[in-house]
Design a protein around this motif. Structure first.
Motif, short mmCIF file in Angstrom:
data_model
loop_
_atom_site.label_atom_id
_atom_site.label_comp_id
_atom_site.label_asym_id
_atom_site.label_seq_id
_atom_site.Cartn_x
_atom_site.Cartn_y
_atom_site.Cartn_z
N UNK A 195 0.83 -1.20 0.00
CA UNK A 195 0.00 0.00 0.00
C UNK A 195 0.87 1.25 0.00
N UNK A 196 1.92 1.26 0.80
CA UNK A 196 2.83 2.40 0.85
C UNK A 196 3.50 2.62 -0.51
N UNK A 197 4.08 1.56 -1.06
CA UNK A 197 4.83 1.69 -2.32
C UNK A 197 3.92 2.11 -3.47
N UNK A 198 2.74 1.51 -3.55
CA UNK A 198 1.83 1.83 -4.66
C UNK A 198 1.29 3.25 -4.53
N UNK A 199 1.00 3.67 -3.31
CA UNK A 199 0.47 5.03 -3.12
C UNK A 199 1.49 6.08 -3.53
N UNK A 200 2.74 5.88 -3.14
CA UNK A 200 3.78 6.84 -3.52
C UNK A 200 4.00 6.85 -5.03
N UNK A 201 4.03 5.65 -5.63
CA UNK A 201 4.24 5.57 -7.08
C UNK A 201 3.08 6.21 -7.83
N UNK A 202 1.86 6.01 -7.35
CA UNK A 202 0.69 6.58 -8.01
C UNK A 202 0.71 8.10 -7.96
N UNK A 203 0.99 8.65 -6.78
CA UNK A 203 1.01 10.10 -6.65
C UNK A 203 2.08 10.71 -7.56
N UNK A 204 3.23 10.08 -7.62
CA UNK A 204 4.30 10.58 -8.50
C UNK A 204 3.92 10.43 -9.97
N UNK A 205 3.24 9.34 -10.31
CA UNK A 205 2.85 9.12 -11.69
C UNK A 205 1.87 10.19 -12.17
N UNK A 206 0.87 10.48 -11.35
CA UNK A 206 -0.12 11.49 -11.74
C UNK A 206 0.53 12.86 -11.83
N UNK A 207 1.34 13.21 -10.85
CA UNK A 207 2.00 14.51 -10.87
C UNK A 207 2.89 14.66 -12.10
N UNK A 208 3.67 13.63 -12.42
CA UNK A 208 4.56 13.70 -13.57
C UNK A 208 3.79 13.70 -14.88
N UNK A 209 2.67 12.99 -14.92
CA UNK A 209 1.86 12.98 -16.13
C UNK A 209 1.31 14.37 -16.42
N UNK A 210 0.78 15.02 -15.39
CA UNK A 210 0.28 16.39 -15.57
C UNK A 210 1.40 17.29 -16.02
N UNK A 211 2.56 17.16 -15.41
CA UNK A 211 3.71 18.01 -15.76
C UNK A 211 4.17 17.75 -17.19
N UNK A 212 4.13 16.48 -17.61
CA UNK A 212 4.55 16.14 -18.97
C UNK A 212 3.66 16.80 -20.01
N UNK A 213 2.37 16.84 -19.73
CA UNK A 213 1.43 17.44 -20.67
C UNK A 213 1.38 18.95 -20.58
N UNK A 214 1.98 19.52 -19.55
CA UNK A 214 1.97 20.97 -19.41
C UNK A 214 0.55 21.49 -19.24
N UNK A 215 0.20 22.52 -20.01
CA UNK A 215 -1.13 23.09 -19.92
C UNK A 215 -2.22 22.09 -20.26
N UNK A 216 -1.93 21.19 -21.19
CA UNK A 216 -2.91 20.17 -21.55
C UNK A 216 -3.21 19.23 -20.38
N UNK A 217 -2.28 19.12 -19.46
CA UNK A 217 -2.49 18.27 -18.30
C UNK A 217 -3.55 18.79 -17.36
N UNK A 218 -3.93 20.04 -17.53
CA UNK A 218 -4.95 20.65 -16.68
C UNK A 218 -6.29 20.77 -17.37
N UNK A 219 -6.39 20.25 -18.59
CA UNK A 219 -7.64 20.37 -19.34
C UNK A 219 -8.56 19.18 -19.08
N UNK A 220 -9.83 19.41 -19.31
CA UNK A 220 -10.81 18.33 -19.19
C UNK A 220 -10.59 17.27 -20.27
N UNK A 221 -10.11 17.68 -21.41
CA UNK A 221 -9.91 16.76 -22.53
C UNK A 221 -9.03 15.58 -22.16
#
Length: 383
Positions: free
Chosen positions: A319-345
């Motif tokens: 649970x600890x390992x997956x939670x940390x990996x998930x939070x980092x994955x979502x944060x990095x995904x948003x960052x990778x997409x830049x402004x598009x990462x904040x869109x509904x699309x």
């Protein structure tokens, strides 16, 4: 056994994973008009919700290993269905292991096919991680029980047919209070629920429960009155394993979105994924997710083989390992997409709050580190 044999999934487990992935594909956020309740019903008809429940009550006769695969693949499609953690994993497991024959016949078939749902109430306003401070009590009144107390952050009460409530009863030998589990029907007199406003982007709503002398028959008690703690932890280990599977699946979903974008998004002469500043963080997240998935599988298999002590340690670490990996994955995904990462699309920004769930619930990462330091490393407690 070869290294491949030790780590490769069985043909049956691969078939289940592929079938659930096919079912979930195209049903992620923004791609399917049906409600989570409709998806729940369809998953139940296909037998996915009850894979861990006994065959004689309509289940698949498998274990938490299989149910965690269902959760992960739904999460990887962007539809994790959080009530999988509660209804079949916690409530279904506890009832299947400790319920009376009558309770099993009454409750398990509906949980298995999705026609019924149960919620789970343990957390209280003044008792979160410290279950010894629970104040919800059950006292005898003739052959009946009377439940009084409050619970908070109970998921899905509005749709659940009943709630498995953790209360405390008095031990007649010692006078001490001990935990016991009771099935409380949704319409029981004195049982009220109030929605807690949340900024969480999830279809499952959160509720506060008020139990005001809720009268229950003797057979509302699950299992024996003296086995409450054992029964409680029989449900909490699957809960942690399922939250780990939820986080791993959601992390995979976010990572796939980011990788697809990085392959095609071109700013200069090559796609942005060719740049190491973009590629390396995504590669690191893939590594972290794979390690978390491996620990989740270990925890599930230990639990299914009846090693509750080892499963408890592994479930907390998964649970600890997956939670940390998930939070980092979502944060990095948003960052990778830049402004598009904040869109509904692209549907990623809403996951920033959802990905925090696994860090907080059902137990915080700090309490998991406490568990590992005390029970695994043998270090002294500060509390």
């Amino acid at each position: 056994m070869s290294a491949r044999g030790a780590f490769a999934e069985s043909a049956e487990l691969r078939a289940l994973r592929e079938a659930v992935a096919d079912f979930a594909r195209g049903r992620g956020p923004g791609s399917d008009p049906r409600s989570p309740r409709e998806l729940w019903a369809e998953a139940g008809r296909l037998g996915y919700l009850g894979v861990n429940l006994p065959e004689e009550y309509g289940g698949g006769g498998c274990g938490i290993t299989e149910l965690s695969v269902v959760m992960e693949e739904l999460g990887a499609a962007g539809n994790p269905l959080l009530m999988l953690v509660v209804s079949p994993a916690i409530c279904g497991t506890v009832i299947a292991r400790f319920g009376t024959p009558e309770q099993k016949r009454a409750l398990l078939p509906g949980l298995a096919d999705g026609s019924a749902m149960m919620s789970f109430g343990i957390t209280e306003p003044d008792a979160g991680s410290n279950s010894h401070r629970l104040t919800t009590t059950a006292r005898r009144d003739g052959t009946d029980w009377l439940l009084t107390g409050r619970k908070v952050f109970v998921s899905g009460v509005d749709e659940a047919d009943a709630t498995l409530i953790v209360a405390r009863t008095e031990d007649t030998r010692t006078g001490r209070l001990k935990p016991c589990l009771f099935v409380v029907p949704r319409g029981a007199p004195g049982f009220a629920h109030h929605e807690i406003p949340m900024e969480l982007s999830a279809p499952e709503r959160q509720f506060e429960l008020v139990l005001d002398d809720v009268r229950l028959p003797a057979d509302a008690l699950v299992g024996g009155e003296d086995a409450g703690l054992q029964q409680l932890f029989a449900g909490l280990n699957p809960e942690r394993i399922m939250i780990a599977a939820f986080a791993a699946g959601l992390g995979r979903y976010a990572l796939d979105k980011a990788v697809d974008y990085a392959r095609t998004r071109q700013v200069w002469s090559v796609p942005i994924g060719a740049h190491q500043a973009v590629a390396h963080p995504l590669a690191q997240i893939h590594v972290e997710l794979e390690l978390a998935r491996l620990m989740t599988r270990k925890a599930a298999e230990l639990y299914d083989h009846g090693d509750d002590m080892a499963a408890g340690e592994a479930a907390n670490m998964a649970k600890y390992a997956a939670a940390e990996a998930c939070a980092r994955a979502v944060d990095q995904a948003v960052h990778t997409l830049g402004g598009n990462g904040l869109t509904t699309e692209y549907g990623l920004a809403s996951l920033l709050t959802l990905s925090r769930v696994a860090r907080i619930a059902p137990v915080s990462r700090e309490m998991i580190l406490n568990f590992v330091s005390h029970y695994t490393l043998g270090l002294p407690k500060s509390y």
